[in-house]
Structures are given as structure tokens and as C-alpha cells.
Design a protein around this motif. Structure first.
Motif, mmCIF file in Angstrom:
data_model
loop_
_atom_site.group_PDB
_atom_site.id
_atom_site.type_symbol
_atom_site.label_atom_id
_atom_site.label_comp_id
_atom_site.label_asym_id
_atom_site.label_seq_id
_atom_site.Cartn_x
_atom_site.Cartn_y
_atom_site.Cartn_z
ATOM 1 N N ALA A 14 0.833 -1.204 0.000
ATOM 2 C CA ALA A 14 0.000 0.000 0.000
ATOM 3 C C ALA A 14 0.868 1.256 0.000
ATOM 4 O O ALA A 14 0.586 2.228 -0.718
ATOM 5 C CB ALA A 14 -0.927 -0.001 1.215
ATOM 6 N N LEU A 15 1.943 1.237 0.807
ATOM 7 C CA LEU A 15 2.847 2.391 0.864
ATOM 8 C C LEU A 15 3.577 2.578 -0.460
ATOM 9 O O LEU A 15 3.811 3.715 -0.900
ATOM 10 C CB LEU A 15 3.844 2.211 2.005
ATOM 11 N N LYS A 16 3.903 1.474 -1.116
ATOM 12 C CA LYS A 16 4.560 1.571 -2.415
ATOM 13 C C LYS A 16 3.618 2.190 -3.447
ATOM 14 O O LYS A 16 4.030 3.030 -4.265
ATOM 15 C CB LYS A 16 5.020 0.186 -2.884
ATOM 16 N N LEU A 17 2.342 1.778 -3.398
ATOM 17 C CA LEU A 17 1.351 2.373 -4.301
ATOM 18 C C LEU A 17 1.277 3.879 -4.089
ATOM 19 O O LEU A 17 1.232 4.661 -5.048
ATOM 20 C CB LEU A 17 -0.030 1.753 -4.048
ATOM 21 N N PRO A 23 6.133 10.879 -5.036
ATOM 22 C CA PRO A 23 7.160 10.858 -3.983
ATOM 23 C C PRO A 23 7.336 12.199 -3.271
ATOM 24 O O PRO A 23 7.421 12.232 -2.034
ATOM 25 C CB PRO A 23 8.426 10.440 -4.750
ATOM 26 N N PRO A 24 7.405 13.341 -3.986
ATOM 27 C CA PRO A 24 7.560 14.630 -3.273
ATOM 28 C C PRO A 24 6.386 14.924 -2.338
ATOM 29 O O PRO A 24 6.573 15.457 -1.238
ATOM 30 C CB PRO A 24 7.631 15.657 -4.407
ATOM 31 N N HIS A 25 5.193 14.546 -2.789
ATOM 32 C CA HIS A 25 3.992 14.783 -1.989
ATOM 33 C C HIS A 25 4.046 13.978 -0.692
ATOM 34 O O HIS A 25 3.741 14.486 0.398
ATOM 35 C CB HIS A 25 2.773 14.355 -2.821
ATOM 36 N N VAL A 26 4.416 12.711 -0.818
ATOM 37 C CA VAL A 26 4.520 11.848 0.361
ATOM 38 C C VAL A 26 5.584 12.381 1.311
ATOM 39 O O VAL A 26 5.388 12.437 2.537
ATOM 40 C CB VAL A 26 4.853 10.397 -0.056
ATOM 41 N N GLY A 27 6.734 12.791 0.757
ATOM 42 C CA GLY A 27 7.812 13.335 1.584
ATOM 43 C C GLY A 27 7.384 14.576 2.336
ATOM 44 O O GLY A 27 7.732 14.755 3.516
ATOM 45 N N THR A 92 -5.065 15.761 1.951
ATOM 46 C CA THR A 92 -6.304 15.743 1.158
ATOM 47 C C THR A 92 -5.991 15.540 -0.323
ATOM 48 O O THR A 92 -6.602 14.694 -0.987
ATOM 49 C CB THR A 92 -7.086 17.044 1.352
ATOM 50 N N LEU A 93 -5.022 16.307 -0.837
ATOM 51 C CA LEU A 93 -4.655 16.167 -2.249
ATOM 52 C C LEU A 93 -4.078 14.783 -2.531
ATOM 53 O O LEU A 93 -4.387 14.165 -3.562
ATOM 54 C CB LEU A 93 -3.630 17.238 -2.638
ATOM 55 N N LEU A 94 -3.270 14.278 -1.617
ATOM 56 C CA LEU A 94 -2.663 12.966 -1.807
ATOM 57 C C LEU A 94 -3.721 11.869 -1.788
ATOM 58 O O LEU A 94 -3.654 10.905 -2.557
ATOM 59 C CB LEU A 94 -1.620 12.714 -0.718
ATOM 60 N N GLN A 95 -4.714 12.031 -0.930
ATOM 61 C CA GLN A 95 -5.794 11.041 -0.864
ATOM 62 C C GLN A 95 -6.586 11.020 -2.165
ATOM 63 O O GLN A 95 -6.950 9.953 -2.666
ATOM 64 C CB GLN A 95 -6.722 11.348 0.317
ATOM 65 N N TYR A 96 -6.875 12.191 -2.730
ATOM 66 C CA TYR A 96 -7.577 12.252 -4.011
ATOM 67 C C TYR A 96 -6.785 11.517 -5.090
ATOM 68 O O TYR A 96 -7.327 10.711 -5.853
ATOM 69 C CB TYR A 96 -7.776 13.706 -4.456
ATOM 70 N N ARG A 97 -5.490 11.818 -5.160
ATOM 71 C CA ARG A 97 -4.657 11.208 -6.198
ATOM 72 C C ARG A 97 -4.552 9.697 -6.013
ATOM 73 O O ARG A 97 -4.554 8.940 -6.980
ATOM 74 C CB ARG A 97 -3.270 11.842 -6.199
ATOM 75 N N MET A 98 -4.473 9.276 -4.747
ATOM 76 C CA MET A 98 -4.366 7.847 -4.467
ATOM 77 C C MET A 98 -5.644 7.118 -4.891
ATOM 78 O O MET A 98 -5.594 6.069 -5.544
ATOM 79 C CB MET A 98 -4.120 7.626 -2.972
ATOM 80 N N ALA A 99 -6.810 7.676 -4.537
ATOM 81 C CA ALA A 99 -8.086 7.048 -4.895
ATOM 82 C C ALA A 99 -8.226 6.955 -6.414
ATOM 83 O O ALA A 99 -8.653 5.926 -6.953
ATOM 84 C CB ALA A 99 -9.254 7.838 -4.299
ATOM 85 N N ASN A 100 -7.855 8.021 -7.123
ATOM 86 C CA ASN A 100 -7.939 8.018 -8.589
ATOM 87 C C ASN A 100 -7.010 6.958 -9.183
ATOM 88 O O ASN A 100 -7.369 6.259 -10.136
ATOM 89 C CB ASN A 100 -7.580 9.394 -9.153
#
Length: 602
Positions: A14-17, A23-27, A92-100
Motif C-alpha cells: 500500500a505504501l509503495k502504491l 514521492p515529493p507529496h509523500v515526503g 487531502t490532495l494525496l488522498q484524491y490522487r491515491m483514490a484516482n
């Protein structure tokens, strides 16, 4: 029970996904989280200094110390607020991108599956589970991990202060929430089992919703007054879900509440101990810091253990998503490299073909021998279930024969490039798709790389006879069809069928297969369509599946199939002279037409 190594693999995957999304967003999220987690320890120190300064003797130095401590607390509040705002925005932005991203992966996986898998209820259950978890589970694992990291940093930084004051108090406060966490883990697993077991019923509920919320089913459900019945069935389903969920949540609440009292008792005991120490040494500042430290440690520990329990729960449910993404693609037995001929020379041969659908005991074909000559229009006739449509599925390699061979121009079908083979099949099934899209797309999807080819699309529209109504649509080729989207125009059944025929004609395929191609159009329109089919048959090998004998008789060659065997074949005239099954069926249908005509004349 799932092994810990399996759960760790789910977390890691899941973390790899998530990392692959940005990567910059997660960091940035990790950085803001760590900085936010350091604030509590600083707050404890500044609170201690402020209280000691205020409680001390009056004087200019004391006032300066108090103001400095108060200023430090105010700065920490501001920094904490800004970091929290930034973290919320990034998450919030990362969650949107992840769901998409996950939804896209589910769609891509679905595209890769074979027809046999889509005709298996187990695949639909797996897809149902995956879709339910896709929008939030992968991100929640990351969010919980961030929460674990944040609270672990806060716990260590604040706990150091608490351990210095009294290590036993620190140990009791840290371990008190463990029983409550164990209860949450137990009920999380129980909830996962319940949700997995109800996957089929969840799909049934979704289907019942579909039946009362689309225009495709409106006429029949309204005319037969089925809406209320379907709503009642849906309500019964969800009430059953709720009853089970309520019992589970109730038991979990009682267990968590009772076991949570241990943590409350530990905190109360620690506060009493702090008060006793303060009375003995008279250090009010230390007492204030001690109370804040106890509160923060307890809060951090409870949040930490709660996040770990949720990670366990999410790892169970996210396994459903990965189970779908990891479904093996059955694929075809062999894929060759040979280019498919632009025009058949010999024809198509089914040589001693046997086939049984997966999960079925009854064979569709046993030793079938059939030859479809090139450049001819061949009609297949037979009762429902005779195997006519199954022939098309085998020809498209949606399924593989159990034994025997399919040869095209004398070459085994496995030797042809699969994509090239399917590009050269123009198939319109009886249950063709009515795309909620423009006329251009409804036709152009027949060869999507030609969506911008106006001349080719218009020619296909003309060939199918659809130009008679397409020319009068307000937007021409750009007119939206169907009623799901704004400004859509609904077509009649016959008009939709002409659009589907245009889609098949656009492919200009070497093999054209039409399954009941004129079932929804009148006799005059049928005559026009088959006039064009005869023109096309000179360039392509045409396979026609139909029940109307007015349709069948125009074919160059007619094959009668029954229970997977060829009973008769020949031209219309030859089969009528044979006076066998075909002649009997033809005369029965003709008698019906004559009777209707006689009644209408009266």
C-alpha cells in the motif's frame, strides 16, 4: 488468521502504491508530520517554565522569564496551526490522487481479464470487495502509519520528560491502553470476516439499486409495478446488514469501554501521584508540566495503539483489493506472430471441436465439424442453446476449445497474432452496447483509432442505413445519444441497432459476424440492410446468426445446428428440397406470417 508477514506485505505494498503516486507529496506529508509531533515536547517545557516564572517571586527578571515562556507557547501554537493546516492540505490532495490511481488500476485489471472470469460470480465478488476498499483503504494505511510515527515521536519526546520524573508512572501510563487495543484488533478481524461473507449480497443490493435508478429498466419496472418490490428487497438486505453491524459495534463498544477504564485509572493514579510529589517538594511548575506530560503521553499512546489497530483492520480489507489486482489472467493458450489476412482465401474450419463451459457438466460441442467458405454469407440456424453464439466466442478466442482445432485459411487460429485476429473480426452481438456517448463515438468505437475520420464514419453510417436519422439530429455526429448526460437524444431500438451495424461496418474486417442483426428493425429496413450485407460479403466472410427465415434465406450457405452438431447445410433451395429440419422450421414460421396476414385482411 492472516500471518503477520502477510499483513506487513500489505502495508508495504500500500505504501509503495502511495509513493508511486507522488514521492515529493509523500515526503512533504512525512516532514510536516514529524515537525508537528515535536511540538508537544516543547509545549511541556515552555509550560513548566511559564508556571515556575509566574509562581516565583516578583521582579523584572521574573517578568521577562514569564513573558519569554508565554511568547514561546504562543509561537508554538502558531507553528502547530500552520503545520497542521499544511499537513491537512497535502493529505487531502494525496488522498484524491491515491483514490484516482487505485480506480484506474482496477479498471486496467478489469480490461485484462477474460470473458470466462467475467462469467464467474467469484470474480464479481472480488471486484465488489476491491471497489469498496479502493477509495480509502490504501491511503488510510499511510495515514495510520503517519499517525503512528507522529505519536511515537511525541511519545518519545514527552515520555523522556516523564521518565526523568518517574519511570514507573511512565510505564503504567504507556501500557494501560494495551487491553483496549487488543479488543479493537479482535473485533476488526470479526468485522472483516462478516464483510467478506456478505460480498454477494452487497452486489445484489447494488443490482437492485441499478434496477430502479436507470432509464434502461424504467419502462418494465414501472409498467409491472416492480419499483416498490425492489425497494423492499433492498431495504430488507440493508436492514439485515445493519442488524449484524449493530450487534458487532455494540459488543466492541462495551469491550473497549470497560477495558478503556484501565487507562483512565492509570492516568488518575498518575495525577494523584504528581499532586503528592508537588506537595512534598513545592514545585508548582513541575506539577503543571507533569499533568500536561501525563495527558499528552496518554493521548499519544491511545492514538498510537488505535492507529496500530486500524492498520491491522485496513491490512485485512486491503487484502481484498490486492486479491483482485492479483487475479491471474487466464489468457489464451498460445499467441502467434502471424499477420491475419486482409481477405480470407479458403475460409474458416472447425475441425472436431469439443467445448464445455467452465463449471458446466453439459458440453456445448462434441466433435463439431463445420466449414465456412471465404467470401460467402453463411447463416447459422438453430434453437436457442444450440451453440451458435458460442461459435463466435471461440472464433474471437474468448474461450479455447477443449479439443480439436479452429483453422483460418488452413492455419491454426493459435498461430495468428491475437490483437490482429480481433481487429479483423467485426462482431455485433445480439446484446450490443448502447454507449451513452456521441454518434461519432458510438460508431467510431468500432475502430477507435479512426474516431477523427469523418469520411469513414459517415460511410459506415450510410452503409447501415443510419444516415436517415443521423442527418436530422441537431448535432450530427456530435449529438449525444442516450439520456444519462445533458442534451442526450434517445433512439428507438431499431435506430440503436443501425448504429451498432455502422460500428461493425466501420471495422472493414475480414470476418463480419452479425448476431440477430435485424431483430429490432422492420421488414423494409431489413431488406435494405441485407442488400448492403451482400455487397460486404464480396469483400468479407460474413457469419449471420438469425431466427427470422426472411433474414436467413438471403445467405449463400445455411447451416442448421442442434445440440452442438451440424444437422443440415446448403442453400435455401437445397434445404427446402431436402424437407428436413430447416424446411419444417421455415414452413412453421411462414404459416405464422400467412395467418397474421389473413387476419389483417379480414
Amino acid at each position: 488468521m492472516a500471518k503477520p508477514t502477510g499483513r506487513m506485505r500489505h502495508w508495504a505494498r500500500a505504501l509503495k502504491l502511495l509513493w508511486n503516486v507522488s514521492p515529493p507529496h509523500v515526503g512533504a506529508v512525512v516532514l510536516t508530520t514529524v515537525l508537528t509531533a515535536l511540538v508537544p515536547a516543547c509545549t511541556v517545557q515552555f509550560t513548566k517554565l511559564a508556571v515556575e516564572a509566574v509562581a516565583g517571586s516578583t521582579g523584572e527578571d521574573t517578568m521577562d522569564a514569564a513573558l519569554a515562556a508565554a511568547g514561546g507557547l504562543a509561537a508554538l501554537i502558531a507553528v502547530s496551526h500552520l503545520l497542521s493546516t499544511a499537513r491537512t492540505y497535502l493529505e487531502t490532495l494525496l488522498q484524491y490522487r491515491m483514490a484516482n490511481s487505485i480506480q484506474e488500476q482496477i479498471m486496467r485489471k478489469s480490461v485484462s481479464l477474460e470473458l470466462a472470469q467475467f462469467e464467474d460470480p467469484g470474480t464479481y465478488d472480488s471486484l465488489q470487495r476491491a471497489n469498496r476498499e479502493a477509495s480509502f483503504r490504501p491511503y488510510q494505511i499511510f495515514s495510520n502509519l503517519i499517525s503512528v510515527t507522529s505519536n511515537l515521536v511525541a511519545l518519545v519526546s514527552v515520555g523522556v520528560v516523564l521518565v526523568v520524573w518517574d519511570p514507573w508512572v511512565a510505564l503504567v501510563v504507556v501500557l494501560a491502553p494495551v487491553p483496549s487495543m487488543a479488543a479493537n484488533i479482535f473485533y476488526s478481524r470479526l468485522g472483516w470476516r462478516i464483510e467478506n461473507d456478505r460480498a454477494s449480497d452487497r452486489r445484489r443490493g447494488t443490482y437492485l439499486q441499478y434496477l430502479v435508478t436507470t432509464d434502461r429498466t424504467f419502462k418494465e419496472t414501472r409498467l409491472f409495478d416492480l419499483g416498490g418490490l425492489f425497494v423492499e428487497r433492498f431495504t430488507k438486505l440493508v436492514k439485515g446488514f445493519y442488524a449484524v453491524d449493530r450487534r458487532l459495534e455494540g459488543r466492541q463498544a462495551v469491550a473497549s469501554g470497560l477495558l478503556g477504564l484501565l487507562s483512565v485509572a492509570a492516568s488518575a493514579g498518575a495525577i494523584v501521584f504528581a499532586a503528592k510529589v508537588t506537595v512534598e517538594n513545592g514545585q508548582a511548575g513541575q506539577f503543571a508540566g507533569f499533568i500536561i506530560a501525563i495527558t499528552m503521553v496518554q493521548s499519544s499512546v491511545q492514538t498510537l495503539f488505535g492507529a496500530l489497530a486500524q492498520m491491522y483492520e485496513h491490512s485485512l480489507f486491503i487484502g481484498n483489493l490486492f486479491a483482485f489486482l492479483d487475479l491471474p489472467v487466464a489468457g489464451v493458450r498460445a499467441i502467434g506472430k502471424r499477420r491475419f489476412p486482409e481477405k480470407l482465401v479458403t475460409g474458416i474450419e472447425f475441425r472436431d471441436v469439443s467445448f464445455t463451459y467452465p463449471g458446466s457438466a453439459a458440453p456445448v460441442f462434441e466433435g463439431l465439424h463445420l466449414f465456412l467458405p471465404a467470401g460467402r454469407c453463411v447463416a447459422l440456424v438453430g434453437q436457442n442453446g444450440a451453440g451458435k453464439t458460442t461459435l463466435v466466442k471461440l472464433l474471437a478466442r474468448f474461450y479455447e476449445p477443449d479439443s480439436g482445432a479452429i483453422l483460418i485459411d488452413g492455419v491454426p487460429i493459435e498461430e495468428y497474432d491475437l490483437d490482429d485476429l480481433r481487429r479483423n473480426l467485426g462482431v455485433i452481438f445480439q446484446d450490443f452496447v448502447q454507449y451513452e456517448a456521441s454518434v461519432r463515438e458510438n460508431v467510431g468505437f468500432g475502430r477507435h483509432e479512426q474516431l477523427g475520420d469523418d469520411a469513414g464514419i459517415l460511410d459506415a453510417v450510410k452503409q447501415s442505413g443510419a444516415s436517415k436519422f443521423v442527418d436530422h439530429l441537431p448535432g450530427g455526429l456530435e449529438t449525444q445519444l442516450g439520456k444519462w448526460f445533458d442534451d442526450g437524444r434517445q433512439l428507438s431500438g431499431g435506430q440503436w441497432q443501425r448504429v451498432a451495424l455502422a460500428r461493425a461496418f466501420l471495422r472493414k474486417a475480414a470476418i463480419v459476424v452479425l448476431d440477430e442483426p435485424t431483430a429490432s428493425i422492420d421488414a423494409q429496413a431489413e431488406s435494405e440492410v441485407f442488400g448492403r450485407l451482400r455487397e460486404i460479403a464480396g469483400q468479407a466472410t460474413t457469419l449471420l446468426i438469425a431466427h427470422r427465415f426472411s433474414t436467413v434465406r438471403v445467405a449463400d450457405h445455411i447451416v442448421v445446428i442442434d445440440h452442438g452438431r451440424v444437422l443440415e447445410e446448403g442453400t435455401h433451395g437445397e434445404l427446402m428440397r431436402l424437407d428436413g429440419v430447416y424446411a419444417k422450421l421455415f414452413n412453421l414460421q411462414a404459416a405464422g406470417y400467412l395467418e397474421e396476414c389473413d387476419i389483417s385482411l379480414r
